[in-house]
Motif scaffolding. Structure first.
Motif, PDB file in Angstrom:
ATOM      1  N   ASP A   1       0.856  -1.163   0.000  1.00 13.72           N
ATOM      2  CA  ASP A   1       0.000   0.000   0.000  1.00 13.72           C
ATOM      3  C   ASP A   1       0.900   1.223   0.000  1.00 13.72           C
ATOM      4  O   ASP A   1       2.094   1.138   0.300  1.00 13.72           O
ATOM      5  CB  ASP A   1      -0.919  -0.023   1.233  1.00 13.72           C
ATOM      6  CG  ASP A   1      -2.134   0.891   1.032  1.00 13.72           C
ATOM      7  OD1 ASP A   1      -2.992   0.924   1.918  1.00 13.72           O
ATOM      8  OD2 ASP A   1      -2.199   1.564  -0.018  1.00 13.72           O
TER       9      ASP A   1
ATOM     10  N   ASP B   1      -2.956   8.193  -1.936  1.00 12.84           N
ATOM     11  CA  ASP B   1      -4.321   8.695  -2.061  1.00 12.84           C
ATOM     12  C   ASP B   1      -4.783   9.201  -0.703  1.00 12.84           C
ATOM     13  O   ASP B   1      -4.127   9.009   0.316  1.00 12.84           O
ATOM     14  CB  ASP B   1      -5.257   7.572  -2.540  1.00 12.84           C
ATOM     15  CG  ASP B   1      -5.286   6.397  -1.569  1.00 12.84           C
ATOM     16  OD1 ASP B   1      -4.275   6.170  -0.865  1.00 12.84           O
ATOM     17  OD2 ASP B   1      -6.311   5.711  -1.510  1.00 12.84           O
TER      18      ASP B   1
ATOM     19  N   GLN C   1     -11.606   6.629  -5.629  1.00  8.69           N
ATOM     20  CA  GLN C   1     -12.187   7.156  -4.409  1.00  8.69           C
ATOM     21  C   GLN C   1     -13.609   7.661  -4.739  1.00  8.69           C
ATOM     22  O   GLN C   1     -14.180   7.292  -5.764  1.00  8.69           O
ATOM     23  CB  GLN C   1     -11.311   8.277  -3.827  1.00  8.69           C
ATOM     24  CG  GLN C   1      -9.970   7.774  -3.281  1.00  8.69           C
ATOM     25  CD  GLN C   1     -10.107   6.848  -2.082  1.00  8.69           C
ATOM     26  OE1 GLN C   1     -11.174   6.761  -1.459  1.00  8.69           O
ATOM     27  NE2 GLN C   1      -9.040   6.119  -1.786  1.00  8.69           N
TER      28      GLN C   1
ATOM     29  N   GLY D   1     -11.516   3.586  -0.400  1.00 13.71           N
ATOM     30  CA  GLY D   1     -12.525   4.391   0.269  1.00 13.71           C
ATOM     31  C   GLY D   1     -13.738   3.595   0.706  1.00 13.71           C
ATOM     32  O   GLY D   1     -14.795   4.157   0.990  1.00 13.71           O
ATOM     33  N   LEU D   2     -13.594   2.267   0.750  1.00 10.77           N
ATOM     34  CA  LEU D   2     -14.704   1.416   1.224  1.00 10.77           C
ATOM     35  C   LEU D   2     -14.191   0.552   2.368  1.00 10.77           C
ATOM     36  O   LEU D   2     -12.994   0.531   2.654  1.00 10.77           O
ATOM     37  CB  LEU D   2     -15.236   0.563   0.063  1.00 10.77           C
ATOM     38  CG  LEU D   2     -15.918   1.348  -1.057  1.00 10.77           C
ATOM     39  CD1 LEU D   2     -16.259   0.434  -2.223  1.00 10.77           C
ATOM     40  CD2 LEU D   2     -17.174   2.065  -0.559  1.00 10.77           C
ATOM     41  N   ALA D   3     -15.113  -0.162   3.017  1.00 14.46           N
ATOM     42  CA  ALA D   3     -14.769  -0.921   4.232  1.00 14.46           C
ATOM     43  C   ALA D   3     -14.140   0.036   5.239  1.00 14.46           C
ATOM     44  O   ALA D   3     -13.129  -0.258   5.867  1.00 14.46           O
ATOM     45  CB  ALA D   3     -13.808  -2.068   3.905  1.00 14.46           C
TER      46      ALA D   3
HETATM   47  C1  LIG Z   1      -9.982  -2.282   6.221  1.00 16.12           C
HETATM   48  N1  LIG Z   1     -10.630  -1.437   5.264  1.00 16.12           N
HETATM   49  C2  LIG Z   1      -9.883  -0.721   4.394  1.00 16.12           C
HETATM   50  N2  LIG Z   1      -8.524  -0.773   4.322  1.00 16.12           N
HETATM   51  C3  LIG Z   1      -8.193   0.130   3.353  1.00 16.12           C
HETATM   52  C4  LIG Z   1      -6.933   0.504   2.892  1.00 16.12           C
HETATM   53  C5  LIG Z   1      -5.692  -0.057   3.538  1.00 16.12           C
HETATM   54  C6  LIG Z   1      -5.342  -1.408   3.112  1.00 16.12           C
HETATM   55  C7  LIG Z   1      -4.209  -1.766   4.109  1.00 16.12           C
HETATM   56  O1  LIG Z   1      -4.851  -2.111   5.358  1.00 16.12           O
HETATM   57  C8  LIG Z   1      -3.967  -2.346   6.456  1.00 16.12           C
HETATM   58  O2  LIG Z   1      -3.260  -1.182   6.779  1.00 16.12           O
HETATM   59  C9  LIG Z   1      -4.139  -0.249   7.425  1.00 16.12           C
HETATM   60  C10 LIG Z   1      -3.005  -3.464   6.098  1.00 16.12           C
HETATM   61  O3  LIG Z   1      -1.975  -3.552   7.093  1.00 16.12           O
HETATM   62  C11 LIG Z   1      -2.453  -3.976   8.363  1.00 16.12           C
HETATM   63  C12 LIG Z   1      -2.337  -3.182   4.755  1.00 16.12           C
HETATM   64  O4  LIG Z   1      -1.601  -4.342   4.360  1.00 16.12           O
HETATM   65  C13 LIG Z   1      -0.248  -4.163   4.180  1.00 16.12           C
HETATM   66  C14 LIG Z   1      -3.338  -2.895   3.650  1.00 16.12           C
HETATM   67  O5  LIG Z   1      -2.581  -2.486   2.509  1.00 16.12           O
HETATM   68  C15 LIG Z   1      -3.131  -2.808   1.249  1.00 16.12           C
HETATM   69  C16 LIG Z   1      -6.845   1.514   1.907  1.00 16.12           C
HETATM   70  N3  LIG Z   1      -5.604   1.907   1.454  1.00 16.12           N
HETATM   71  C17 LIG Z   1      -5.529   2.933   0.573  1.00 16.12           C
HETATM   72  N4  LIG Z   1      -4.327   3.357   0.127  1.00 16.12           N
HETATM   73  N5  LIG Z   1      -6.643   3.570   0.075  1.00 16.12           N
HETATM   74  C18 LIG Z   1      -7.890   3.179   0.445  1.00 16.12           C
HETATM   75  O6  LIG Z   1      -8.892   3.821  -0.011  1.00 16.12           O
HETATM   76  C19 LIG Z   1      -8.023   2.108   1.409  1.00 16.12           C
HETATM   77  C20 LIG Z   1      -9.295   1.688   1.844  1.00 16.12           C
HETATM   78  C21 LIG Z   1      -9.369   0.697   2.838  1.00 16.12           C
HETATM   79  N6  LIG Z   1     -10.410   0.150   3.492  1.00 16.12           N
END
Ligand SMILES: CNc1nc2c(CC[C@H]3O[C@H](OC)[C@H](OC)[C@@H](OC)[C@@H]3OC)c3nc(N)[nH]c(=O)c3cc2[nH]1
Length: 373
Positions: free
Chosen positions: A93, A147, A190, A217-219
């Motif tokens: 990410d 983002d 988004q 931008g979801l979950a």
């Molecule tokens: C739960 N709902 C959720 N997670 C969103 C993540 C993070 C994913 C991220 O969620 C954890 O980080 C916090 C994970 O680490 C614990 C990351 O794995 C490495 C994971 O990276 C893809 C989003 N990341 C970006 N850049 N943009 C988003 O709009 C977005 C939306 C999410 N909804």
């Protein structure tokens, strides 16, 4: 494997898609579930188990790794694959989401984000360019644009501002990423729960002709039906020949309903984080192993499973381990949960290949609803 990033659509069944992403480091079977490897480890798991359980790709977390051990240090140590001994693909990410959710955010402007580390309070600035540079230093195979993800509910004006900023940042990330044939940089749609903004975001990203598109931008606190409605709006706008990745999703029910709308890739901490807290996912739904009713139940979670954690250990023992807060409890339940998630993805892929995804979805949801006897 392929010297370049190649997505192949192999079959469709309604809006559900069966595909493959071929990259120099390996091939990803889609729909795919990508275990979350936050700080270079899939918590409580050996990566051999993660691979044997069916994962073709894992996630790394730019925000955590840039703070500790540091992106330049990971590069000096040979990159993330070398450091953690995972030679297959890694997706990272961009760090934006984590900055908003984990750090002491100090400033967010056109240039990027300025924040204080949650590790040692040091000050950091992350621009779109720096995020791509960090992901390059980690030698990440699939890199996400920087983002701004807005938690819901939010004012439409706020959602629009963040969506427009993210679109401008996507263009800067594409320029910073340049031409790396064996790797990919994905844009992130988004627009919150606003259909017109979702369409504008997807259209804007499509103009950039990227190798893949995430729906972000979801979950982030919205009900499942809102998330699914936004998929119904967004996915028809995205190019069918590029992979779609729904970030941070989700429960088995979220996943199967999102595959039905055309999502190819998923990531979620659910199987690992809930495993560490005593929640088991099985073919027959969820089992809260902390519950006293399991204290003398000699049955395993599922005797038909090929996963040792699921097949060889009694519920009574798992109950004891979790109640005693023993590390092995979280290890066995994480192993069980990731194995179940990969078994679900394998079942989904097989059902799409055989043109019976709708039936598979109904049968699976009925089994969850019947529950664990
Ligand atoms: C739960 N709902 C959720 N997670 C969103 C993540 C993070 C994913 C991220 O969620 C954890 O980080 C916090 C994970 O680490 C614990 C990351 O794995 C490495 C994971 O990276 C893809 C989003 N990341 C970006 N850049 N943009 C988003 O709009 C977005 C939306 C999410 N909804």
């Amino acid at each position: 494997m392929s010297e370049t990033f190649q997505f192949t659509l192999k079959a469709t069944d309604g809006k559900a898609r069966l595909g493959e992403i071929s990259m120099p480091r390996g091939t990803i079977r889609t729909p795919a579930f990508m275990p979350v490897g936050t700080v270079g480890t899939v918590k409580a798991m050996y990566l051999d188990q993660v691979r044997e359980g069916g994962a073709d790709i894992i996630l790394g977390n730019t925000y955590h790794l840039m703070l500790r051990p540091g992106a330049e240090r990971v590069a000096r140590l040979g990159g993330l694959h070398e450091l953690i001994r995972w030679p297959e693909p890694i997706l990272t990410d961009s760090g934006g989401f984590q900055v908003m959710s984990l750090s002491g955010l100090r400033k967010l402007d056109e240039q990027g984000v300025t924040f204080k580390s949650h590790v040692d309070g040091s000050l950091h600035h992350m621009s779109p360019e720096r995020s791509i540079e960090i992901q390059g230093l980690l030698d990440s195979d699939i890199q996400m644009q920087l983002d701004e993800c807005v938690a819901l509910p939010a004012e439409p004006k706020e959602i629009e501002r963040a969506m427009e900023l993210s679109l401008r940042w996507a263009e800067r990330c594409k320029i910073a990423f340049g031409n790396q044939p064996g790797k990919a940089m994905f844009g992130i749609v988004q627009g919150g729960d606003q259909p017109a903004l979702r369409i504008r975001s997807a259209e804007g990203l499509k103009q950039l002709d990227l190798k893949g598109y995430a729906v972000g931008g979801l979950a982030v606190g919205e009900p499942q039906h809102v998330m699914l409605d936004m998929l119904n709006i967004t996915l028809p706008v995205l190019p069918t020949e590029k992979p779609r990745y729904l970030m941070g999703v989700g429960t088995p029910d979220d996943i199967i309903k999102s595959v039905a709308r055309g999502i190819d890739m998923f990531d979620c901490v659910m199987p690992t984080r809930s495993g560490r807290h005593g929640l088991a996912f099985t073919r027959k739904g969820k089992v809260n192993i902390r519950n006293a009713k399991h204290a003398e139940d000699v049955r395993p979670l599922d005797e038909q499973s090929s996963c040792p954690a699921t097949r060889d250990y009694s519920r009574a023992y798992l109950h004891h381990l979790v109640r005693s807060n023993e590390a092995l409890g979280g290890m066995l339940l994480s192993w069980n949960n990731l194995s179940y998630y990969q078994e679900l993805m394998q079942g989904i892929r097989k059902a799409i290949a055989e043109g019976r995804f709708e039936d598979f979805m109904a049968e699976t949801q009925e089994a969850w609803a019947r529950g664990d006897d």
